[in-house]
Motif scaffolding. Structure first.
Motif, PDB file in Angstrom:
ATOM      1  N   CYS A  15       0.862  -1.175   0.000  1.00  0.00           N
ATOM      2  CA  CYS A  15       0.000   0.000   0.000  1.00  0.00           C
ATOM      3  C   CYS A  15       0.902   1.230   0.000  1.00  0.00           C
ATOM      4  O   CYS A  15       1.916   1.261   0.708  1.00  0.00           O
ATOM      5  N   ASP A  30      -4.201   1.606  -3.070  1.00  0.00           N
ATOM      6  CA  ASP A  30      -4.372   0.173  -2.801  1.00  0.00           C
ATOM      7  C   ASP A  30      -4.363  -0.179  -1.309  1.00  0.00           C
ATOM      8  O   ASP A  30      -3.516  -0.957  -0.834  1.00  0.00           O
ATOM      9  N   VAL A  54      -6.969   3.214  -6.709  1.00  0.00           N
ATOM     10  CA  VAL A  54      -6.966   1.748  -6.799  1.00  0.00           C
ATOM     11  C   VAL A  54      -6.387   1.330  -8.143  1.00  0.00           C
ATOM     12  O   VAL A  54      -6.868   1.761  -9.200  1.00  0.00           O
ATOM     13  N   HIS A  61      -5.230  -5.734  -2.772  1.00  0.00           N
ATOM     14  CA  HIS A  61      -5.064  -4.328  -3.128  1.00  0.00           C
ATOM     15  C   HIS A  61      -6.294  -3.489  -2.812  1.00  0.00           C
ATOM     16  O   HIS A  61      -6.176  -2.288  -2.567  1.00  0.00           O
ATOM     17  N   GLY A 150       1.295  -1.319  -9.252  1.00  0.00           N
ATOM     18  CA  GLY A 150       0.510  -2.458  -8.821  1.00  0.00           C
ATOM     19  C   GLY A 150       1.198  -3.768  -9.145  1.00  0.00           C
ATOM     20  O   GLY A 150       2.408  -3.925  -8.946  1.00  0.00           O
TER      21      GLY A 150
END
Length: 210
Positions: A15, A30, A54, A61, A150
């Motif tokens: 995160c 996330d 996001v 996530h 990500g």
């Protein structure tokens, strides 16, 4: 642009807490879970959160998104609409992976290629990078030479493509045509593991390098 990586959930998902040094306004990227850990970091940095970003709809996530958005009345931006089926399936994901009471959510803003998101006075470009999931997005701060990618790319590896609607060749195309052209000097924060640069991965990553 300042950032702090906060590993959360049993999957040790990265995160990211981002904030604009000039305004002290920030965003959480996330928030998969462990919200108390995230909020302690926010308080320690004396940041005013203004949104949740996001990258994609997998539970490690996005598992804490609904709770955090409700708790602090924060808008949700991202991912791309192609990941709606993952978000709608959050309760079933929680049963599968042992996450308690995870709720689905509706983003206030779906994101697409070429969109921009702001964090304080900083502006991030949005890149749609499918392959790991069909609606995966990446956030890129061009002046800071920083990308939050990500599960598209990792140090020495790439995201899995064996999940529903994942595709290996699509993922490699996303990396080579969307990420690497941003520049070898760009530092990226992956969804798991240590940070790296696109240049290092282009040279040495056995899955997608030159």
């Amino acid at each position: 642009m300042n950032y702090q990586i906060i590993p959360v959930t049993p999957f040790e998902q990265n995160c990211s807490l981002l904030w604009c040094d000039k305004t002290r306004r920030g965003a959480v990227v996330d928030p998969g879970g462990d919200l108390s850990r995230i909020l302690r970091a926010v308080d320690a940095k004396q940041i005013v959160l203004e949104k949740i970003l996001v990258t994609h709809g997998h539970i490690d996530h996005a598992g804490g998104v609904a709770e955090l958005a409700q708790k602090l009345s924060l808008p949700i931006e991202g991912p791309h609409r192609e990941d709606q089926f993952w978000i709608d399936g959050m309760p079933s994901q929680s049963k599968m992976f042992g996450f308690p009471n995870v709720r689905a959510f509706s983003p206030d803003r779906w994101l697409a290629q070429g969109d921009q998101v702001t964090v304080g006075e900083r502006v991030f470009s949005v890149l749609h990078c499918p392959g790991h999931t069909p609606g995966h997005v990446v956030f890129f701060d061009q002046p800071a030479r920083l990308a939050i990618v990500g599960d598209v790319l990792f140090q020495g590896s790439i995201g899995r493509t064996d999940f529903p609607k994942g595709d290996y060749s699509t993922l490699i195309t996303s990396i080579r045509e969307q990420l690497f052209p941003l520049g070898d000097d760009v530092t990226f924060i992956p969804g798991h593991g240590p940070i790296s640069t696109f240049g290092a991965e282009r040279r040495y990553n056995p899955f997608c390098g030159d």
